[in-house]
Design a protein around this motif. Structure first.
Motif, mmCIF file in Angstrom:
data_model
loop_
_atom_site.group_PDB
_atom_site.id
_atom_site.type_symbol
_atom_site.label_atom_id
_atom_site.label_comp_id
_atom_site.label_asym_id
_atom_site.label_seq_id
_atom_site.Cartn_x
_atom_site.Cartn_y
_atom_site.Cartn_z
ATOM 1 N N GLY A 109 123.568 108.098 37.724
ATOM 2 C CA GLY A 109 124.450 107.481 36.733
ATOM 3 C C GLY A 109 123.994 106.098 36.317
ATOM 4 N N LYS A 110 123.608 105.274 37.295
ATOM 5 C CA LYS A 110 123.136 103.920 36.981
ATOM 6 C C LYS A 110 121.878 103.960 36.123
ATOM 7 C CE LYS A 110 124.892 101.733 41.179
ATOM 8 N NZ LYS A 110 124.495 101.154 42.482
ATOM 9 N N ILE A 111 120.972 104.875 36.466
ATOM 10 C CA ILE A 111 119.731 104.990 35.693
ATOM 11 C C ILE A 111 120.038 105.462 34.275
ATOM 12 C CG2 ILE A 111 117.556 106.268 35.477
ATOM 13 C CD1 ILE A 111 117.434 106.238 38.581
ATOM 14 N N GLY A 112 120.915 106.450 34.141
ATOM 15 C CA GLY A 112 121.259 107.002 32.838
ATOM 16 C C GLY A 112 121.954 106.018 31.911
ATOM 17 N N MET A 113 122.519 104.956 32.467
ATOM 18 C CA MET A 113 123.199 103.954 31.645
ATOM 19 C C MET A 113 122.247 102.908 31.068
ATOM 20 S SD MET A 113 126.661 103.438 33.908
ATOM 21 C CE MET A 113 127.197 102.045 32.940
ATOM 22 N N LEU A 114 121.001 102.914 31.522
ATOM 23 C CA LEU A 114 120.042 101.934 31.022
ATOM 24 C C LEU A 114 119.621 102.272 29.592
ATOM 25 C CD1 LEU A 114 117.760 101.672 34.188
ATOM 26 C CD2 LEU A 114 119.543 100.059 33.469
ATOM 27 N N LYS A 115 119.429 101.239 28.805
ATOM 28 C CA LYS A 115 119.025 101.418 27.407
ATOM 29 C C LYS A 115 117.645 102.080 27.337
ATOM 30 C CE LYS A 115 118.178 98.962 23.141
ATOM 31 N NZ LYS A 115 117.891 97.690 22.513
ATOM 32 N N GLY A 116 117.561 103.172 26.578
ATOM 33 C CA GLY A 116 116.293 103.867 26.377
ATOM 34 C C GLY A 116 115.868 104.754 27.534
ATOM 35 N N VAL A 117 116.792 105.013 28.465
ATOM 36 C CA VAL A 117 116.473 105.813 29.644
ATOM 37 C C VAL A 117 117.481 106.954 29.758
ATOM 38 C CG1 VAL A 117 116.168 105.793 32.153
ATOM 39 C CG2 VAL A 117 115.576 103.754 30.817
ATOM 40 N N THR A 118 116.977 108.153 30.045
ATOM 41 C CA THR A 118 117.815 109.324 30.257
ATOM 42 C C THR A 118 117.556 109.842 31.661
ATOM 43 O OG1 THR A 118 117.602 109.912 27.921
ATOM 44 C CG2 THR A 118 118.383 111.633 29.397
ATOM 45 N N ALA A 119 118.609 110.256 32.372
ATOM 46 C CA ALA A 119 118.441 110.784 33.729
ATOM 47 C C ALA A 119 119.384 111.957 33.956
ATOM 48 C CB ALA A 119 118.718 109.696 34.753
ATOM 49 N N LYS A 120 118.893 112.950 34.650
ATOM 50 C CA LYS A 120 119.687 114.120 35.031
ATOM 51 C C LYS A 120 119.315 114.498 36.460
ATOM 52 C CE LYS A 120 121.464 114.818 30.965
ATOM 53 N NZ LYS A 120 122.826 114.521 30.673
ATOM 54 N N ALA A 121 120.316 114.880 37.236
ATOM 55 C CA ALA A 121 120.083 115.290 38.617
ATOM 56 C C ALA A 121 120.268 116.797 38.737
ATOM 57 C CB ALA A 121 121.043 114.570 39.556
ATOM 58 N N ILE A 170 113.360 98.654 32.309
ATOM 59 C CA ILE A 170 112.343 99.098 33.253
ATOM 60 C C ILE A 170 112.482 98.340 34.579
ATOM 61 C CG2 ILE A 170 109.854 99.217 33.680
ATOM 62 C CD1 ILE A 170 109.637 99.615 30.547
ATOM 63 N N HIS A 171 112.757 97.052 34.486
ATOM 64 C CA HIS A 171 112.971 96.242 35.689
ATOM 65 C C HIS A 171 114.195 96.745 36.453
ATOM 66 C CE1 HIS A 171 112.987 92.770 38.308
ATOM 67 N NE2 HIS A 171 114.263 92.566 37.988
ATOM 68 N N LYS A 172 115.294 97.014 35.748
ATOM 69 C CA LYS A 172 116.518 97.521 36.371
ATOM 70 C C LYS A 172 116.288 98.900 37.002
ATOM 71 C CE LYS A 172 120.068 94.749 35.778
ATOM 72 N NZ LYS A 172 120.776 94.201 36.931
ATOM 73 N N LEU A 173 115.528 99.760 36.330
ATOM 74 C CA LEU A 173 115.207 101.073 36.871
ATOM 75 C C LEU A 173 114.506 100.933 38.214
ATOM 76 C CD1 LEU A 173 114.777 104.156 36.804
ATOM 77 C CD2 LEU A 173 112.803 103.743 35.330
ATOM 78 N N ASN A 174 113.518 100.067 38.280
ATOM 79 C CA ASN A 174 112.794 99.861 39.528
ATOM 80 C C ASN A 174 113.683 99.253 40.609
ATOM 81 O OD1 ASN A 174 110.177 100.945 39.070
ATOM 82 N ND2 ASN A 174 109.822 99.283 37.625
ATOM 83 N N GLU A 175 114.608 98.393 40.226
ATOM 84 C CA GLU A 175 115.567 97.829 41.193
ATOM 85 C C GLU A 175 116.458 98.918 41.783
ATOM 86 O OE1 GLU A 175 118.056 94.740 39.636
ATOM 87 O OE2 GLU A 175 116.429 93.276 39.582
ATOM 88 N N ILE A 176 116.955 99.804 40.921
ATOM 89 C CA ILE A 176 117.829 100.890 41.367
ATOM 90 C C ILE A 176 117.084 101.796 42.347
ATOM 91 C CG2 ILE A 176 119.068 102.969 40.615
ATOM 92 C CD1 ILE A 176 119.594 101.380 37.937
ATOM 93 N N LEU A 177 115.849 102.141 42.002
ATOM 94 C CA LEU A 177 115.057 102.989 42.892
ATOM 95 C C LEU A 177 114.729 102.271 44.198
ATOM 96 C CD1 LEU A 177 112.689 104.716 40.314
ATOM 97 C CD2 LEU A 177 114.713 105.673 41.443
ATOM 98 N N HIS A 178 114.463 100.984 44.126
ATOM 99 C CA HIS A 178 114.184 100.206 45.336
ATOM 100 C C HIS A 178 115.408 100.195 46.253
ATOM 101 C CE1 HIS A 178 112.499 97.110 47.916
ATOM 102 N NE2 HIS A 178 113.653 96.465 47.817
ATOM 103 N N ASP A 179 116.591 100.037 45.664
ATOM 104 C CA ASP A 179 117.825 100.016 46.457
ATOM 105 C C ASP A 179 118.094 101.364 47.142
ATOM 106 O OD1 ASP A 179 118.220 97.382 45.734
ATOM 107 O OD2 ASP A 179 119.723 97.838 44.196
ATOM 108 N N ALA A 180 117.581 102.442 46.564
ATOM 109 C CA ALA A 180 117.787 103.784 47.122
ATOM 110 C C ALA A 180 116.592 104.250 47.956
ATOM 111 C CB ALA A 180 118.046 104.773 45.986
ATOM 112 N N ARG A 181 115.686 103.363 48.273
ATOM 113 C CA ARG A 181 114.427 103.727 48.925
ATOM 114 C C ARG A 181 114.600 104.497 50.230
ATOM 115 N NH1 ARG A 181 115.500 98.563 49.514
ATOM 116 N NH2 ARG A 181 115.375 97.545 51.550
#
Length: 84
Positions: A67-79, A21-32
């Motif tokens: 891709g970065k989000i989809g690689m996180l444990k317990g997280v699925t992402a599709k664009a 969850i922390h990594k997810l928020n970091e990724i989104l912050h970096d893409a702000r």
């Protein structure tokens, strides 16, 4: 190449570790700078959270973020991409 408009759909398993969850928020912050908006919906009955993130960004940025989000444990992402 110009920017594209896309939506990244994210599902976070309620049992995901705090690290994911922390990594997810970091990724989104970096893409702000590319994020138009985001919405999160907790679905307590199923123990998941659903997040939609709208972006206006170059294709490689959208792919990288998804891709970065989809690689996180317990997280699925599709664009999904707009035709515009």
């Amino acid at each position: 190449m110009g920017n594209r408009v896309a939506l990244i759909g994210i599902i976070v398993d309620g049992d995901s570790c705090d690290e994911s969850i922390h990594k997810l928020n970091e990724i989104l912050h970096d893409a702000r700078e590319y994020i138009i908006g985001r919405m999160g919906v907790p679905y307590r009955e199923k123990g998941i959270s659903m997040i939609s993130v709208a972006l206006d960004a170059p294709n490689d940025v959208i792919s990288s973020v998804s891709g970065k989000i989809g690689m996180l444990k317990g997280v699925t992402a599709k664009a999904i991409y707009s035709n515009k």
